[in-house]
Design a protein around this motif. Structure first.
Motif, PDB file in Angstrom:
ATOM      1  N   ALA A  40      -5.374  -4.753  26.350  1.00 20.98           N
ATOM      2  CA  ALA A  40      -4.978  -4.783  24.940  1.00 20.98           C
ATOM      3  C   ALA A  40      -5.335  -6.149  24.364  1.00 20.98           C
ATOM      4  O   ALA A  40      -5.272  -7.169  25.055  1.00 20.98           O
ATOM      5  N   ASP A  41      -5.740  -6.163  23.096  1.00 16.78           N
ATOM      6  CA  ASP A  41      -6.164  -7.402  22.451  1.00 16.78           C
ATOM      7  C   ASP A  41      -5.105  -8.500  22.528  1.00 16.78           C
ATOM      8  O   ASP A  41      -5.430  -9.676  22.526  1.00 16.78           O
ATOM      9  N   PHE A  42      -3.867  -8.134  22.594  1.00 18.51           N
ATOM     10  CA  PHE A  42      -2.773  -9.103  22.572  1.00 18.51           C
ATOM     11  C   PHE A  42      -2.052  -9.195  23.912  1.00 18.51           C
ATOM     12  O   PHE A  42      -0.909  -9.663  23.981  1.00 18.51           O
ATOM     13  N   ALA A  43      -2.709  -8.753  24.977  1.00 14.44           N
ATOM     14  CA  ALA A  43      -2.064  -8.773  26.296  1.00 14.44           C
ATOM     15  C   ALA A  43      -1.664 -10.198  26.700  1.00 14.44           C
ATOM     16  O   ALA A  43      -0.570 -10.408  27.229  1.00 14.44           O
ATOM     17  N   ASP A  44      -2.531 -11.170  26.432  1.00 22.25           N
ATOM     18  CA  ASP A  44      -2.185 -12.555  26.786  1.00 22.25           C
ATOM     19  C   ASP A  44      -0.971 -13.037  25.993  1.00 22.25           C
ATOM     20  O   ASP A  44      -0.106 -13.731  26.519  1.00 22.25           O
ATOM     21  N   LYS A  45      -0.887 -12.625  24.745  1.00 22.86           N
ATOM     22  CA  LYS A  45       0.263 -13.002  23.915  1.00 22.86           C
ATOM     23  C   LYS A  45       1.548 -12.349  24.445  1.00 22.86           C
ATOM     24  O   LYS A  45       2.626 -12.952  24.392  1.00 22.86           O
ATOM     25  N   ALA A  46       1.425 -11.139  24.969  1.00 23.01           N
ATOM     26  CA  ALA A  46       2.588 -10.453  25.539  1.00 23.01           C
ATOM     27  C   ALA A  46       3.080 -11.186  26.788  1.00 23.01           C
ATOM     28  O   ALA A  46       4.287 -11.353  26.986  1.00 23.01           O
ATOM     29  N   VAL A  47       2.155 -11.642  27.614  1.00 23.67           N
ATOM     30  CA  VAL A  47       2.539 -12.397  28.814  1.00 23.67           C
ATOM     31  C   VAL A  47       3.225 -13.701  28.400  1.00 23.67           C
ATOM     32  O   VAL A  47       4.266 -14.079  28.960  1.00 23.67           O
ATOM     33  N   PHE A  48       2.652 -14.371  27.406  1.00 17.75           N
ATOM     34  CA  PHE A  48       3.244 -15.621  26.924  1.00 17.75           C
ATOM     35  C   PHE A  48       4.649 -15.361  26.369  1.00 17.75           C
ATOM     36  O   PHE A  48       5.589 -16.111  26.643  1.00 17.75           O
ATOM     37  N   ALA A  49       4.788 -14.287  25.615  1.00 14.81           N
ATOM     38  CA  ALA A  49       6.093 -13.926  25.053  1.00 14.81           C
ATOM     39  C   ALA A  49       7.098 -13.623  26.167  1.00 14.81           C
ATOM     40  O   ALA A  49       8.288 -13.938  26.050  1.00 14.81           O
ATOM     41  N   ALA A  50       6.631 -13.030  27.265  1.00 16.47           N
ATOM     42  CA  ALA A  50       7.518 -12.775  28.411  1.00 16.47           C
ATOM     43  C   ALA A  50       8.027 -14.095  28.970  1.00 16.47           C
ATOM     44  O   ALA A  50       9.222 -14.240  29.270  1.00 16.47           O
ATOM     45  N   GLY A  51       7.137 -15.068  29.114  1.00 17.73           N
ATOM     46  CA  GLY A  51       7.547 -16.388  29.590  1.00 17.73           C
ATOM     47  C   GLY A  51       8.582 -17.018  28.672  1.00 17.73           C
ATOM     48  O   GLY A  51       9.585 -17.570  29.130  1.00 17.73           O
ATOM     49  N   GLU A  52       8.341 -16.917  27.366  1.00 20.44           N
ATOM     50  CA  GLU A  52       9.293 -17.468  26.399  1.00 20.44           C
ATOM     51  C   GLU A  52      10.648 -16.764  26.483  1.00 20.44           C
ATOM     52  O   GLU A  52      11.699 -17.407  26.376  1.00 20.44           O
ATOM     53  N   ALA A  53      10.616 -15.443  26.652  1.00 22.35           N
ATOM     54  CA  ALA A  53      11.868 -14.688  26.752  1.00 22.35           C
ATOM     55  C   ALA A  53      12.659 -15.120  27.985  1.00 22.35           C
ATOM     56  O   ALA A  53      13.874 -15.334  27.912  1.00 22.35           O
ATOM     57  N   TYR A  54      11.974 -15.271  29.113  1.00 24.27           N
ATOM     58  CA  TYR A  54      12.664 -15.751  30.315  1.00 24.27           C
ATOM     59  C   TYR A  54      13.243 -17.145  30.083  1.00 24.27           C
ATOM     60  O   TYR A  54      14.352 -17.445  30.518  1.00 24.27           O
ATOM     61  N   GLU A  55      12.481 -18.002  29.396  1.00 29.25           N
ATOM     62  CA  GLU A  55      12.993 -19.344  29.093  1.00 29.25           C
ATOM     63  C   GLU A  55      14.276 -19.279  28.276  1.00 29.25           C
ATOM     64  O   GLU A  55      15.242 -19.982  28.571  1.00 29.25           O
ATOM     65  N   LYS A  56      14.272 -18.428  27.254  1.00 32.84           N
ATOM     66  CA  LYS A  56      15.460 -18.304  26.401  1.00 32.84           C
ATOM     67  C   LYS A  56      16.668 -17.845  27.213  1.00 32.84           C
ATOM     68  O   LYS A  56      17.793 -18.234  26.928  1.00 32.84           O
TER      69      LYS A  56
END
Length: 198
Positions: A40-56
């Protein structure tokens, strides 16, 4: 087109979970999206968002592991270096300085042409110094001398290595380091100080 639309809906659902404070579930949803739609065009953004969610959610090691999926799966992403830096910081937040330092050096070793590659050496060295592991810190500063001998900041890093060896009471290493500095960077502002310690 349908796959992209489905992936977009899944991304929005993961976003909603995070906004509700369900960080673990949101992170897992982002990662499930990437598992099912890795192109998906935004797959890298989804992975990054997962990292941010875990951080939160203060799941820092999981955050670091998620961020590190980007250089492993999407190395050409514009988020790659930022993700590695965030992974290193997540490890620091989780009181894992050795993992943090190694992650900083991942940039130096795998992306040496990136402008952050040199700075990452300093981040790693100061992280080792904070443990304190003076010998490892000094050896890390010396990476600049070995990998980036022509960088204008290398003499400063090499001088830091010399001082750190001296702090660690590794006299032979401190003297060798000072000799390297005087020999290879005689016009450096650090050379005179290094010469006095030989």
């Amino acid at each position: 087109v349908i796959r992209t639309a489905i992936a977009a809906v899944l991304y929005q659902r993961a976003d909603q979970l995070v906004k509700k404070g369900q960080y673990e579930a949101g992170a897992q949803s982002y990662l499930a999206l990437v598992k099912n739609y890795p192109l998906a065009d935004f797959a890298d953004k989804a992975v990054f968002a997962a990292g941010e969610a875990y951080e939160k959610g203060k799941a820092y090691t999981k955050a670091a592991e998620a961020f590190m999926l980007i250089p492993k799966q999407y190395a050409h992403s514009t988020l790659t270096i930022k993700a590695i830096l965030r992974a290193a910081l997540a490890y620091k937040n989780d009181k894992k300085p050795r993992d943090a330092a190694g992650t900083f050096l991942f940039i130096t070793n795998n992306f040496p042409q990136d402008s952050m590659a040199f700075k990452a050496i300093g981040f790693a060295a100061t992280t080792y110094d904070s443990i304190p592991d003076k010998k490892q810190a000094a050896q890390t500063y010396e990476i600049a001398y070995k990998k980036f001998p022509k960088n204008e900041n290398t003499p400063g890093f090499l001088y830091s290595a010399c001082l750190t060896y001296d702090e660690a009471k590794l006299t032979e290493e401190a003297i060798r380091c000072s000799k390297d500095l005087v020999r290879d960077y005689p016009k450096s502002s650090y050379a005179l100080d290094a010469a006095f310690s030989i």
